[in-house]
Design a protein around this motif. Structure first.
Motif, PDB file in Angstrom:
ATOM      1  N   VAL A 109      35.935 -15.114  63.668  1.00 45.54           N
ATOM      2  CA  VAL A 109      35.087 -13.799  63.500  1.00 45.54           C
ATOM      3  C   VAL A 109      36.040 -12.694  63.366  1.00 45.54           C
ATOM      4  CG1 VAL A 109      33.630 -12.056  64.650  1.00 45.54           C
ATOM      5  CG2 VAL A 109      33.063 -14.711  64.987  1.00 45.54           C
ATOM      6  N   GLN A 167      36.896  -8.407  63.165  1.00 42.95           N
ATOM      7  CA  GLN A 167      36.477  -7.454  63.985  1.00 42.95           C
ATOM      8  C   GLN A 167      37.426  -6.325  63.203  1.00 42.95           C
ATOM      9  OE1 GLN A 167      34.134  -6.888  66.393  1.00 42.95           O
ATOM     10  NE2 GLN A 167      34.384  -4.871  66.588  1.00 42.95           N
ATOM     11  N   TYR A 211      38.680  -2.296  63.182  1.00 44.87           N
ATOM     12  CA  TYR A 211      39.245  -1.202  64.122  1.00 44.87           C
ATOM     13  C   TYR A 211      39.859   0.017  63.186  1.00 44.87           C
ATOM     14  CZ  TYR A 211      42.102   1.514  67.522  1.00 44.87           C
ATOM     15  OH  TYR A 211      42.647   2.429  68.266  1.00 44.87           O
ATOM     16  N   HIS A 257      41.326 -10.888  63.810  1.00 48.45           N
ATOM     17  CA  HIS A 257      40.649 -12.063  64.665  1.00 48.45           C
ATOM     18  C   HIS A 257      40.078 -11.765  65.930  1.00 48.45           C
ATOM     19  CE1 HIS A 257      41.334 -14.392  60.915  1.00 48.45           C
ATOM     20  NE2 HIS A 257      42.216 -13.899  60.869  1.00 48.45           N
ATOM     21  N   MET A 258      39.040 -11.953  66.332  1.00 49.74           N
ATOM     22  CA  MET A 258      38.580 -11.837  67.732  1.00 49.74           C
ATOM     23  C   MET A 258      39.452 -12.948  68.579  1.00 49.74           C
ATOM     24  SD  MET A 258      34.894 -10.573  67.870  1.00 49.74           S
ATOM     25  CE  MET A 258      34.869 -10.294  69.571  1.00 49.74           C
ATOM     26  N   LEU A 291      41.510  -5.145  60.302  1.00 48.83           N
ATOM     27  CA  LEU A 291      40.839  -6.167  60.624  1.00 48.83           C
ATOM     28  C   LEU A 291      41.693  -7.130  61.336  1.00 48.83           C
ATOM     29  CD1 LEU A 291      38.916  -6.832  57.093  1.00 48.83           C
ATOM     30  CD2 LEU A 291      38.133  -5.753  59.059  1.00 48.83           C
TER      31      LEU A 291
END
Length: 87
Positions: free
Chosen positions: A28, A30, A32, A21-22, A19
């Protein structure tokens, strides 16, 4: 064939949920998914990838969840209560 040779050297299928942070929206998260053959419990391949991520990518890491499973294991036998033969 190379994957089989690694598995015989006790490499395991390792999956990591990363996980991060964008970069454009830090509030938010994201996800992977990373998957490779790696050596448990030190996970050198995963550590190498996470070092690369920290050095070269903009998304700041939030958390990493790891699962690992040996693909080649000793055979498991189960005795059966009955045997039926058909001719």
């Amino acid at each position: 064939m190379a994957a089989l040779a690694l598995q015989l050297k006790d490499y395991r299928l390792t999956t990591a949920e990363i996980l991060y942070h964008m970069p454009d929206h830090p509030g938010v998260l994201q996800a992977y998914i990373w998957q490779e053959l790696d050596l448990a419990p030190r996970f050198p391949q995963l550590k190498h990838f996470l070092d690369f991520w920290s050095r070269c990518l903009d998304g700041k890491l939030h958390s990493v969840r790891v699962a690992s499973e040996a693909l080649i294991k000793p055979a498991e036998f189960k005795l059966v209560g009955a045997e039926f033969r058909l001719h």
